[in-house]
Design a protein around this motif. Structure first.
Motif, PDB file in Angstrom:
ATOM      1  N   UNK A  59      44.607  60.851  39.389  1.00  0.00           N
ATOM      2  CA  UNK A  59      44.257  60.427  40.863  1.00  0.00           C
ATOM      3  C   UNK A  59      43.061  59.223  40.809  1.00  0.00           C
ATOM      4  N   UNK A  60      42.372  59.371  39.646  1.00  0.00           N
ATOM      5  CA  UNK A  60      41.282  58.114  39.964  1.00  0.00           C
ATOM      6  C   UNK A  60      41.975  56.597  39.948  1.00  0.00           C
ATOM      7  N   UNK A  61      43.104  56.553  39.049  1.00  0.00           N
ATOM      8  CA  UNK A  61      44.014  55.375  38.861  1.00  0.00           C
ATOM      9  C   UNK A  61      44.540  55.164  40.249  1.00  0.00           C
ATOM     10  N   UNK A  62      45.297  56.276  40.782  1.00  0.00           N
ATOM     11  CA  UNK A  62      45.741  55.863  41.946  1.00  0.00           C
ATOM     12  C   UNK A  62      44.909  55.646  43.252  1.00  0.00           C
ATOM     13  N   UNK A  63      43.876  56.255  43.239  1.00  0.00           N
ATOM     14  CA  UNK A  63      42.782  55.711  44.297  1.00  0.00           C
ATOM     15  C   UNK A  63      42.415  54.266  43.958  1.00  0.00           C
ATOM     16  N   UNK A  64      42.373  53.882  42.713  1.00  0.00           N
ATOM     17  CA  UNK A  64      41.985  52.505  42.761  1.00  0.00           C
ATOM     18  C   UNK A  64      42.903  51.573  42.853  1.00  0.00           C
ATOM     19  N   UNK A  65      44.345  51.980  42.827  1.00  0.00           N
ATOM     20  CA  UNK A  65      45.364  51.105  43.077  1.00  0.00           C
ATOM     21  C   UNK A  65      45.586  50.961  44.556  1.00  0.00           C
ATOM     22  N   UNK A  66      45.323  52.044  45.257  1.00  0.00           N
ATOM     23  CA  UNK A  66      45.409  52.219  46.774  1.00  0.00           C
ATOM     24  C   UNK A  66      44.349  51.180  47.289  1.00  0.00           C
ATOM     25  N   UNK A  67      43.173  51.478  46.611  1.00  0.00           N
ATOM     26  CA  UNK A  67      42.062  50.600  47.360  1.00  0.00           C
ATOM     27  C   UNK A  67      42.073  48.963  46.952  1.00  0.00           C
ATOM     28  N   UNK A  68      42.939  48.773  45.617  1.00  0.00           N
ATOM     29  CA  UNK A  68      43.146  47.421  45.458  1.00  0.00           C
ATOM     30  C   UNK A  68      44.013  46.758  46.296  1.00  0.00           C
ATOM     31  N   UNK A  69      45.284  47.608  46.711  1.00  0.00           N
ATOM     32  CA  UNK A  69      46.387  47.174  47.716  1.00  0.00           C
ATOM     33  C   UNK A  69      45.788  47.154  49.013  1.00  0.00           C
ATOM     34  N   UNK A  70      44.708  48.005  49.626  1.00  0.00           N
ATOM     35  CA  UNK A  70      44.141  47.945  50.921  1.00  0.00           C
ATOM     36  C   UNK A  70      43.727  46.483  51.134  1.00  0.00           C
ATOM     37  N   UNK A  71      42.479  46.362  50.067  1.00  0.00           N
ATOM     38  CA  UNK A  71      41.786  44.999  50.128  1.00  0.00           C
ATOM     39  C   UNK A  71      42.438  43.873  50.150  1.00  0.00           C
ATOM     40  N   UNK A  72      43.399  43.786  49.199  1.00  0.00           N
ATOM     41  CA  UNK A  72      44.258  42.554  49.169  1.00  0.00           C
ATOM     42  C   UNK A  72      45.198  42.228  50.617  1.00  0.00           C
TER      43      UNK A  72
ATOM     44  N   UNK B  23      43.921  43.248  53.448  1.00  0.00           N
ATOM     45  CA  UNK B  23      43.111  42.861  54.528  1.00  0.00           C
ATOM     46  C   UNK B  23      42.135  41.733  54.422  1.00  0.00           C
ATOM     47  N   UNK B  24      41.998  41.250  52.942  1.00  0.00           N
ATOM     48  CA  UNK B  24      41.257  40.266  52.933  1.00  0.00           C
ATOM     49  C   UNK B  24      41.718  38.769  53.592  1.00  0.00           C
TER      50      UNK B  24
ATOM     51  N   UNK C  82      33.036  39.089  52.662  1.00  0.00           N
ATOM     52  CA  UNK C  82      32.550  40.246  52.417  1.00  0.00           C
ATOM     53  C   UNK C  82      31.725  41.119  53.743  1.00  0.00           C
ATOM     54  N   UNK C  83      31.132  40.200  54.882  1.00  0.00           N
ATOM     55  CA  UNK C  83      30.487  40.699  55.717  1.00  0.00           C
ATOM     56  C   UNK C  83      31.644  41.209  57.052  1.00  0.00           C
ATOM     57  N   UNK C  84      32.737  40.365  57.148  1.00  0.00           N
ATOM     58  CA  UNK C  84      33.613  40.826  57.941  1.00  0.00           C
ATOM     59  C   UNK C  84      34.430  42.092  57.513  1.00  0.00           C
ATOM     60  N   UNK C  85      34.844  42.142  56.294  1.00  0.00           N
ATOM     61  CA  UNK C  85      35.518  42.993  55.637  1.00  0.00           C
ATOM     62  C   UNK C  85      34.697  44.527  55.765  1.00  0.00           C
ATOM     63  N   UNK C  86      33.489  44.383  55.303  1.00  0.00           N
ATOM     64  CA  UNK C  86      32.466  45.399  55.347  1.00  0.00           C
ATOM     65  C   UNK C  86      32.457  46.114  56.683  1.00  0.00           C
ATOM     66  N   UNK C  87      32.322  45.199  57.733  1.00  0.00           N
ATOM     67  CA  UNK C  87      32.367  45.733  59.384  1.00  0.00           C
ATOM     68  C   UNK C  87      33.732  46.508  59.433  1.00  0.00           C
ATOM     69  N   UNK C  88      34.752  45.895  58.939  1.00  0.00           N
ATOM     70  CA  UNK C  88      36.022  46.359  59.344  1.00  0.00           C
ATOM     71  C   UNK C  88      36.315  47.812  59.047  1.00  0.00           C
ATOM     72  N   UNK C  89      35.758  48.117  57.452  1.00  0.00           N
ATOM     73  CA  UNK C  89      35.881  49.262  56.571  1.00  0.00           C
ATOM     74  C   UNK C  89      34.864  50.145  56.952  1.00  0.00           C
ATOM     75  N   UNK C  90      33.652  49.878  57.551  1.00  0.00           N
ATOM     76  CA  UNK C  90      32.589  50.807  57.571  1.00  0.00           C
ATOM     77  C   UNK C  90      31.827  50.930  56.315  1.00  0.00           C
ATOM     78  N   UNK C  91      31.784  49.974  55.562  1.00  0.00           N
ATOM     79  CA  UNK C  91      30.750  50.210  54.311  1.00  0.00           C
ATOM     80  C   UNK C  91      29.938  49.105  54.237  1.00  0.00           C
ATOM     81  N   UNK C  92      28.926  48.932  53.350  1.00  0.00           N
ATOM     82  CA  UNK C  92      28.098  48.039  52.942  1.00  0.00           C
ATOM     83  C   UNK C  92      28.563  46.576  52.509  1.00  0.00           C
ATOM     84  N   UNK C  93      27.800  45.629  52.908  1.00  0.00           N
ATOM     85  CA  UNK C  93      28.242  44.282  52.329  1.00  0.00           C
ATOM     86  C   UNK C  93      28.318  44.293  50.761  1.00  0.00           C
ATOM     87  N   UNK C  94      27.340  45.021  50.184  1.00  0.00           N
ATOM     88  CA  UNK C  94      27.268  44.922  48.703  1.00  0.00           C
ATOM     89  C   UNK C  94      28.278  45.786  48.188  1.00  0.00           C
ATOM     90  N   UNK C  95      28.716  46.962  48.788  1.00  0.00           N
ATOM     91  CA  UNK C  95      29.814  47.712  48.298  1.00  0.00           C
ATOM     92  C   UNK C  95      30.950  47.098  48.339  1.00  0.00           C
TER      93      UNK C  95
END
Length: 516
Positions: free
Chosen positions: A465-478, A480-481, A487-500
């Motif tokens: 599951x952890x690998x699947x989540x990472x692949x999904x996360x990577x695909x989503x970020x690629x 949307x980027x 990082x600020x625009x993407x953070x606002x879009x996903x509701x996460x912090x700029x650092x994360x």
């Protein structure tokens, strides 16, 4: 067949003419009497011999001076002129009867109401016209014209309401409805009489986030500190900057702009700060720079992120106390200007990659506005499109163009990488080439939109599951980027912090990493 009878006025003359037509069994279609001594008749075509007989009888009527055939009745010509004037008039015009139903509608109004002129006749106006109750106004039977604000389609118009009063046979005036004449340019907001219009009210939007941004910008316009406006190309950054200047305390002073990315370093420094006498042979007496020329006003620095490191250093020193040296001179010059800077995308992204000074960024970023791209303001696409259609229909002196429902959907579904500027240029080109009055999707030439896979399918056969989540996360970020390239625009879009977001982009090797 139509006749013109020239005569001297005599009681009973018209009756004599009608008697001749009746005796010859000719059906009268129309009769008009001109006070200057003309009678006009309209009746069906008859045999030539019968026509000669009728003409001779009419000529023998006392006080008749001449009889001749004519191609049309005076009212027919007036009716044609009236329709021609209405159809070519760029301003929306329509008339209502006393119960608020459409009577006459010109082409410009029908295009805005997205309906056929014949279909509108007899329809209740309140079903098509918004923001003002026309039926209630008609019930008052006003004596004088008034100015109101009406919504036609998706735009507001300043309209003159002209009441119609017609005298009956006894000379008693009777209320017969009204003519509504709208000004040619739509107004984005309603303005009360006597109220001063804000420069920001000229900016068309119905997007909630954009409306909040305009309210923030109106407050920032009154503050005498640097302002940073960020956004993609063509999104309207300079339009907001000019509105801030016009709404601020420096509105009566100069507003000067320079594109920092379009000038070489040596030219840009001379343009901004000027140079002394004898430095350049083409200006032996020297030249004042933009900052001096704008004394008391506003200086707009477009593409500020493209400044060279040397020019950034000199601008930083200027921001310390408002003083600088012209090229080739030793004495200091002090000026009082407000600085407004424009940046494509997020300027802090340039700081992170080492392309822009961090200390200068914080000097410029006292107040900031982040303009959303047009793809995030889907409701504004149709609003702006109709505005541009009306604007360029007038400019090209052609009949108003309207959008089909399929064309609206097509425009709203496009991503508009060039934003409002691309939308405006696209519609201008389409209207210029259009030979009809309706704009359809195949009339619009746009680059093909990239196909986006919305499934984001992840194969979980390999790994847990952890690998699947990472692949999904990577695909989503690629995915949307490209649309949110910071990082600020993407953070606002996903509701996460700029650092994360910054950490995740670094972990997956997405985007540019900051040079240390």
């Amino acid at each position: 067949m139509r006749l013109e009878i020239t005569c001297r006025d005599r009681l009973g003359l018209c009756q004599d003419v009608l008697t001749i037509l009746r005796e010859n069994e000719i059906d009268l279609k129309g009769i008009e009497v001109d006070p200057v001594g003309k009678i006009y008749l309209s009746f069906p075509d008859i045999e030539f011999s019968d026509f000669q007989l009728v003409m001779s009888k009419i000529r023998r009527i006392p006080n008749v001076e001449d009889v001749k055939t004519i191609p049309y009745m005076p009212t027919e010509r007036e009716h044609y002129e009236f329709n021609l004037l209405l159809s070519t008039l760029p301003n929306p015009v329509f008339s209502l009867d006393s119960r608020g139903r459409f009577d006459v509608v010109n082409s410009a109004a029908a295009a805005l109401l997205d309906a056929d002129k014949d279909a509108l006749k007899g329809a209740p106006a309140n079903e098509y016209v918004g923001s003002f109750n026309l039926t209630k106004w008609l019930d008052k039977q006003a004596q004088e014209a008034s100015i109101e604000y009406l919504q036609l389609g998706s735009a507001n118009y300043r309209a003159t309401l002209l009441p119609i009063w017609v005298n009956d046979a006894d000379g008693t005036p009777n209320f017969a409805g009204a003519v509504i004449h709208c000004q040619s340019e739509p107004l984005p907001l309603r303005v009360r009489d006597g109220e001063q219009q804000s420069p920001f009210s000229q900016i068309l939007t119905q997007h909630a986030a954009m409306k909040r941004l305009l309210k923030d910008a109106e407050r920032m316009a009154q503050l005498d500190v640097p302002l940073l406006i960020e956004g993609e190309t063509g999104v309207g950054k300079e339009l907001i900057a000019r509105a801030c200047h016009e709404a601020g305390n420096r509105s009566q002073q100069p507003f000067l702009a320079v594109n920092c990315g379009a000038l070489p370093d040596n030219v840009a420094e001379g343009e901004l700060f000027g140079y002394g006498a004898g430095v350049f042979p083409h200006h032996p007496q020297g030249k004042k720079g933009i900052f001096e020329q704008a004394q008391g006003g506003t200086v707009l620095l477009d593409s500020v992120g493209d400044m060279s490191p040397e020019l950034q250093a000199k601008l930083l020193r200027f921001l310390e106390d408002g003083r600088f040296r012209r090229i080739g001179e030793e004495q200091m010059v002090r000026v009082d200007v407000r600085l407004v800077c424009l940046s494509r995308g997020d300027l802090f992204e340039r700081v992170e990659t080492g392309g822009f000074r961090e200390d200068l960024f914080y000097r410029l970023n006292v107040l900031s506005l982040q303009l959303p791209p047009l793809r995030d303001r889907k409701g504004d696409v149709t609003l702006l499109a109709e505005h541009f259609l009306h604007k360029y229909s007038q400019q090209l002196q052609r009949s108003p163009v309207r959008l089909t429902p399929s064309c609206r959907d097509y425009l709203a579904s496009y991503t508009w990488p060039g934003n409002i500027r691309q939308l405006e240029n696209t519609l201008f080109r389409s209207i210029s080439m259009l030979e009809k009055e309706v704009l359809e999707p195949n009339d619009i030439k746009l680059p093909e939109m990239s196909v986006v896979n919305d499934q984001l399918a992840i194969d979980i056969e390999d790994g847990g599951l952890e690998d699947a989540v990472k692949r999904f996360e990577s695909t989503l970020l690629r995915r949307l980027y490209p649309s949110y390239p910071s990082t600020r625009q993407l953070a606002r879009k996903l509701g996460l912090s700029h650092t994360a977001i910054a950490n995740k982009l670094r972990d997956y090797g997405i985007g540019k990493q900051r040079k240390r």
